[in-house]
Scaffold this motif. Structure first.
Motif, PDB file in Angstrom:
ATOM      1  N   GLY A  15      30.116 -23.165  -1.401  1.00 53.88           N
ATOM      2  CA  GLY A  15      31.381 -23.700  -0.890  1.00 53.88           C
ATOM      3  C   GLY A  15      31.388 -25.210  -0.870  1.00 53.88           C
ATOM      4  O   GLY A  15      32.402 -25.840  -1.229  1.00 53.88           O
ATOM      5  N   ILE A  16      30.282 -25.828  -0.468  1.00 53.09           N
ATOM      6  CA  ILE A  16      30.201 -27.292  -0.452  1.00 53.09           C
ATOM      7  C   ILE A  16      30.417 -27.847  -1.857  1.00 53.09           C
ATOM      8  O   ILE A  16      31.177 -28.803  -2.054  1.00 53.09           O
ATOM      9  N   ALA A  17      29.761 -27.240  -2.843  1.00 50.44           N
ATOM     10  CA  ALA A  17      29.933 -27.687  -4.235  1.00 50.44           C
ATOM     11  C   ALA A  17      31.393 -27.561  -4.675  1.00 50.44           C
ATOM     12  O   ALA A  17      31.922 -28.448  -5.342  1.00 50.44           O
ATOM     13  N   LEU A  18      32.031 -26.461  -4.283  1.00 47.43           N
ATOM     14  CA  LEU A  18      33.450 -26.305  -4.603  1.00 47.43           C
ATOM     15  C   LEU A  18      34.273 -27.397  -3.925  1.00 47.43           C
ATOM     16  O   LEU A  18      35.113 -28.036  -4.558  1.00 47.43           O
ATOM     17  N   GLY A  19      34.043 -27.612  -2.639  1.00 45.54           N
ATOM     18  CA  GLY A  19      34.796 -28.612  -1.897  1.00 45.54           C
ATOM     19  C   GLY A  19      34.649 -30.009  -2.465  1.00 45.54           C
ATOM     20  O   GLY A  19      35.590 -30.803  -2.455  1.00 45.54           O
ATOM     21  N   GLN A  20      33.486 -30.322  -2.987  1.00 46.11           N
ATOM     22  CA  GLN A  20      33.247 -31.646  -3.546  1.00 46.11           C
ATOM     23  C   GLN A  20      33.851 -31.814  -4.932  1.00 46.11           C
ATOM     24  O   GLN A  20      34.086 -32.934  -5.366  1.00 46.11           O
ATOM     25  N   SER A  21      34.126 -30.715  -5.624  1.00 41.56           N
ATOM     26  CA  SER A  21      34.575 -30.829  -7.011  1.00 41.56           C
ATOM     27  C   SER A  21      36.035 -30.447  -7.254  1.00 41.56           C
ATOM     28  O   SER A  21      36.589 -30.805  -8.286  1.00 41.56           O
ATOM     29  N   LEU A  22      36.649 -29.736  -6.322  1.00 42.64           N
ATOM     30  CA  LEU A  22      38.027 -29.300  -6.546  1.00 42.64           C
ATOM     31  C   LEU A  22      39.024 -30.437  -6.351  1.00 42.64           C
ATOM     32  O   LEU A  22      38.728 -31.436  -5.690  1.00 42.64           O
ATOM     33  N   ASN A  23      40.194 -30.259  -6.931  1.00 41.73           N
ATOM     34  CA  ASN A  23      41.249 -31.257  -6.870  1.00 41.73           C
ATOM     35  C   ASN A  23      42.461 -30.714  -6.133  1.00 41.73           C
ATOM     36  O   ASN A  23      42.621 -29.497  -5.983  1.00 41.73           O
ATOM     37  N   GLY A  46      35.217 -26.618   3.306  1.00 39.79           N
ATOM     38  CA  GLY A  46      35.658 -27.622   4.273  1.00 39.79           C
ATOM     39  C   GLY A  46      34.629 -28.725   4.446  1.00 39.79           C
ATOM     40  O   GLY A  46      34.970 -29.912   4.461  1.00 39.79           O
ATOM     41  N   PHE A  47      33.356 -28.354   4.554  1.00 41.91           N
ATOM     42  CA  PHE A  47      32.295 -29.348   4.694  1.00 41.91           C
ATOM     43  C   PHE A  47      32.263 -30.247   3.464  1.00 41.91           C
ATOM     44  O   PHE A  47      32.136 -31.462   3.574  1.00 41.91           O
ATOM     45  N   GLY A  48      32.392 -29.655   2.281  1.00 45.89           N
ATOM     46  CA  GLY A  48      32.406 -30.425   1.037  1.00 45.89           C
ATOM     47  C   GLY A  48      33.595 -31.369   0.934  1.00 45.89           C
ATOM     48  O   GLY A  48      33.529 -32.392   0.259  1.00 45.89           O
ATOM     49  N   LEU A  49      34.671 -31.038   1.618  1.00 48.43           N
ATOM     50  CA  LEU A  49      35.851 -31.904   1.657  1.00 48.43           C
ATOM     51  C   LEU A  49      35.733 -32.976   2.743  1.00 48.43           C
ATOM     52  O   LEU A  49      36.587 -33.851   2.834  1.00 48.43           O
ATOM     53  N   GLY A  50      34.712 -32.878   3.581  1.00 47.82           N
ATOM     54  CA  GLY A  50      34.544 -33.847   4.657  1.00 47.82           C
ATOM     55  C   GLY A  50      35.286 -33.491   5.929  1.00 47.82           C
ATOM     56  O   GLY A  50      35.565 -34.348   6.766  1.00 47.82           O
ATOM     57  N   ILE A  51      35.593 -32.221   6.100  1.00 47.07           N
ATOM     58  CA  ILE A  51      36.303 -31.757   7.298  1.00 47.07           C
ATOM     59  C   ILE A  51      35.274 -31.485   8.387  1.00 47.07           C
ATOM     60  O   ILE A  51      34.323 -30.735   8.179  1.00 47.07           O
ATOM     61  N   THR A 143      39.508 -24.917 -14.887  1.00 47.42           N
ATOM     62  CA  THR A 143      38.102 -25.094 -15.237  1.00 47.42           C
ATOM     63  C   THR A 143      37.288 -25.305 -13.972  1.00 47.42           C
ATOM     64  O   THR A 143      37.825 -25.688 -12.934  1.00 47.42           O
ATOM     65  N   ILE A 144      36.000 -25.053 -14.076  1.00 48.47           N
ATOM     66  CA  ILE A 144      35.100 -25.341 -12.959  1.00 48.47           C
ATOM     67  C   ILE A 144      34.105 -26.392 -13.412  1.00 48.47           C
ATOM     68  O   ILE A 144      33.798 -26.501 -14.602  1.00 48.47           O
ATOM     69  N   SER A 145      33.618 -27.164 -12.463  1.00 49.36           N
ATOM     70  CA  SER A 145      32.731 -28.262 -12.798  1.00 49.36           C
ATOM     71  C   SER A 145      31.346 -27.754 -13.170  1.00 49.36           C
ATOM     72  O   SER A 145      30.951 -26.637 -12.860  1.00 49.36           O
ATOM     73  N   GLU A 146      30.597 -28.629 -13.836  1.00 47.92           N
ATOM     74  CA  GLU A 146      29.225 -28.282 -14.231  1.00 47.92           C
ATOM     75  C   GLU A 146      28.342 -28.067 -13.009  1.00 47.92           C
ATOM     76  O   GLU A 146      27.405 -27.289 -13.054  1.00 47.92           O
ATOM     77  N   GLU A 147      28.646 -28.784 -11.887  1.00 46.33           N
ATOM     78  CA  GLU A 147      27.852 -28.626 -10.673  1.00 46.33           C
ATOM     79  C   GLU A 147      27.917 -27.185 -10.170  1.00 46.33           C
ATOM     80  O   GLU A 147      26.930 -26.611  -9.745  1.00 46.33           O
ATOM     81  N   ILE A 148      29.098 -26.605 -10.222  1.00 45.18           N
ATOM     82  CA  ILE A 148      29.275 -25.233  -9.749  1.00 45.18           C
ATOM     83  C   ILE A 148      28.613 -24.272 -10.726  1.00 45.18           C
ATOM     84  O   ILE A 148      27.933 -23.330 -10.323  1.00 45.18           O
ATOM     85  N   ALA A 149      28.782 -24.520 -11.986  1.00 46.04           N
ATOM     86  CA  ALA A 149      28.204 -23.644 -13.007  1.00 46.04           C
ATOM     87  C   ALA A 149      26.672 -23.637 -12.938  1.00 46.04           C
ATOM     88  O   ALA A 149      26.043 -22.668 -13.333  1.00 46.04           O
ATOM     89  N   SER A 150      26.069 -24.712 -12.399  1.00 47.33           N
ATOM     90  CA  SER A 150      24.611 -24.798 -12.381  1.00 47.33           C
ATOM     91  C   SER A 150      23.989 -24.283 -11.077  1.00 47.33           C
ATOM     92  O   SER A 150      22.779 -24.304 -10.923  1.00 47.33           O
ATOM     93  N   ILE A 151      24.804 -23.817 -10.142  1.00 45.94           N
ATOM     94  CA  ILE A 151      24.261 -23.312  -8.869  1.00 45.94           C
ATOM     95  C   ILE A 151      23.554 -21.990  -9.093  1.00 45.94           C
ATOM     96  O   ILE A 151      23.957 -21.161  -9.825  1.00 45.94           O
TER      97      ILE A 151
END
Length: 151
Positions: A15-23, A46-51, A143-151
């Protein structure tokens, strides 16, 4: 893409990786049995978004809005609703950003939706055994980011 999740911490990390990479405007449609980790994943987003506010399941309120992160997070839970009731919510206002500030839309129990956005990230959480989970992530016109794909 399938991701093995050894425990709740791994689900939160995804979830953190998603929050940091989504738009803004990204929609995540979550499916899975009770206890599969849907809310835990959204807590990570939420944590990845800084909430910093505690993110809890909006089972009885239907929609929780968190505005203080990098982007707003709109967390919806459709567990108690029938498809006809879901249609009356006009959920598209959240992903179209017409009446709300564009942000991330995370919808638990998305299988109850009678319609879907044109673009979304489908996430199905399932039990691998009693302690572990698996996330199957399927992008639909996104699309999903490479960070998510590499988890």
């Amino acid at each position: 893409m399938k991701i093995f999740l050894a425990d709740a911490a791994a689900t939160r990390k995804l979830g953190i990786a998603l929050g940091q990479s989504l738009n803004a405007g990204n929609v995540i449609l979550l499916q899975g049995d009770l206890g599969a980790g849907k809310t835990t994943l959204v807590q990570g987003i939420g944590f990845g978004l800084g909430i910093s506010d505690p993110i809890v399941s909006p089972t009885f309120t239907l929609i929780n809005e968190y505005m203080e992160g990098r982007l707003p997070l709109y967390h919806l839970d459709l567990y108690r609703l029938e498809p006809k009731q879901v249609a009356a919510l006009n959920l598209e206002t959240y992903w179209e950003g017409v009446e709300v500030t564009p942000g991330i839309v995370a919808i638990e129990w998305a299988e109850r939706m009678p319609y879907k956005p044109d673009s979304y990230l489908g996430v199905r959480l399932t039990y691998a055994d009693e302690a572990t989970r698996q996330a199957e992530i399927t992008p639909h016109n996104c699309t999903i980011s490479e960070e998510i794909a590499s988890i």
